[in-house]
Design an enzyme around this catalytic site. Sequence first.
Site, PDB file in Angstrom:
ATOM      1  N   ASP A  41      67.123  20.674  65.060  1.00  0.00           N
ATOM      2  CA  ASP A  41      66.541  19.682  65.957  1.00  0.00           C
ATOM      3  C   ASP A  41      65.027  19.732  65.814  1.00  0.00           C
ATOM      4  OD1 ASP A  41      67.826  18.109  68.600  1.00  0.00           O
ATOM      5  OD2 ASP A  41      65.659  18.415  68.693  1.00  0.00           O
TER       6      ASP A  41
ATOM      7  N   ASP B 151      62.347  18.079  61.501  1.00  0.00           N
ATOM      8  CA  ASP B 151      62.040  16.675  61.721  1.00  0.00           C
ATOM      9  C   ASP B 151      62.684  15.916  60.572  1.00  0.00           C
ATOM     10  OD1 ASP B 151      61.003  14.128  61.910  1.00  0.00           O
ATOM     11  OD2 ASP B 151      58.894  14.733  61.871  1.00  0.00           O
ATOM     12  N   VAL B 152      63.769  15.175  60.864  1.00  0.00           N
ATOM     13  CA  VAL B 152      64.510  14.522  59.773  1.00  0.00           C
ATOM     14  C   VAL B 152      63.689  13.439  59.083  1.00  0.00           C
ATOM     15  CG1 VAL B 152      66.765  15.049  60.771  1.00  0.00           C
ATOM     16  CG2 VAL B 152      65.645  12.850  61.312  1.00  0.00           C
TER      17      VAL B 152
ATOM     18  N   TYR C 173      65.448  -1.092  66.531  1.00  0.00           N
ATOM     19  CA  TYR C 173      66.586  -0.185  66.686  1.00  0.00           C
ATOM     20  C   TYR C 173      67.828  -0.766  66.013  1.00  0.00           C
ATOM     21  CZ  TYR C 173      69.826   3.118  68.800  1.00  0.00           C
ATOM     22  OH  TYR C 173      70.787   4.088  68.993  1.00  0.00           O
TER      23      TYR C 173
END
Length: 264
Positions: free
Chosen positions: A42, A64-65, A172
């Site tokens: 995470d 941090d993806v 989004y």
Amino acid sequence: MGGEHAGRFGGRIALVTGAGSGIGAAVARRLAAQGAEVFAADIDGPAAEAVAKELPRAHPLTVDVGESAEVDRACDEVVRRHGRLDVVVHAAGVDDPMAKEWIAEALGADRPPEVTGRLGDEAWRRVMRVNLDGTFHVLRAALRVMAPRRSGAVVTVGSSSAFDTQAGYPHYAASKAGVHALSQSVAKEAIAFGVRVNTVAPGPTETGMAARTPAALRHGFADPRVRPYATPEEIAHIALFLASDEAANLVGAVLLANGGRFTV
């Protein structure tokens, strides 16, 4: 199998992103309960640590993806410890609280939302960077590890917003539609190397993200004719099914889990 490796995922090595809260935390807990050794990743390191501490055979990772190097390092760490990676569930994602406020204000004033014209480049890039770029980073890193072994399962988390697009929430919706198409394209490539990729597309779910949704918007999602907001555990069960051997013939599926709000 018996002993410490008993369970549907007994002896398997799993990486879960977004594992510090919500759907990701529920997935990490269910995988651990079913025998997996879990790497709980995470961006919020303390949150990942808190979840990992609850679980047997779990390890926290701060990731941090949106940063490809961090995703690569996480997968490298798993391989360094175990030589393989069997399951990836990519649940990390972000919403846009400001856009939600603008939509809620419009609903309260009984007027159409005006968001796109006010949406800055930074807000657009933040949502795309985490939701879409992050999914690419995770899929790429997972395939680099799994394809040479001709084995593995990846589950991405999309959204019903990709189908029933919310007015005033274009970034989004676009990011999650991109997650679906990206996952399906990679799935068709990856299966030739023994790796399955599938997607769960939740509707409204009781997560920290949902808790930040203004009341007017939450009321709009409530409908007595359908199921209430899903729990993270309900979505986790679907993710685990997709990752399991029981879903061996599911490749490139997008399972809509929205409680009956609409079908596609």
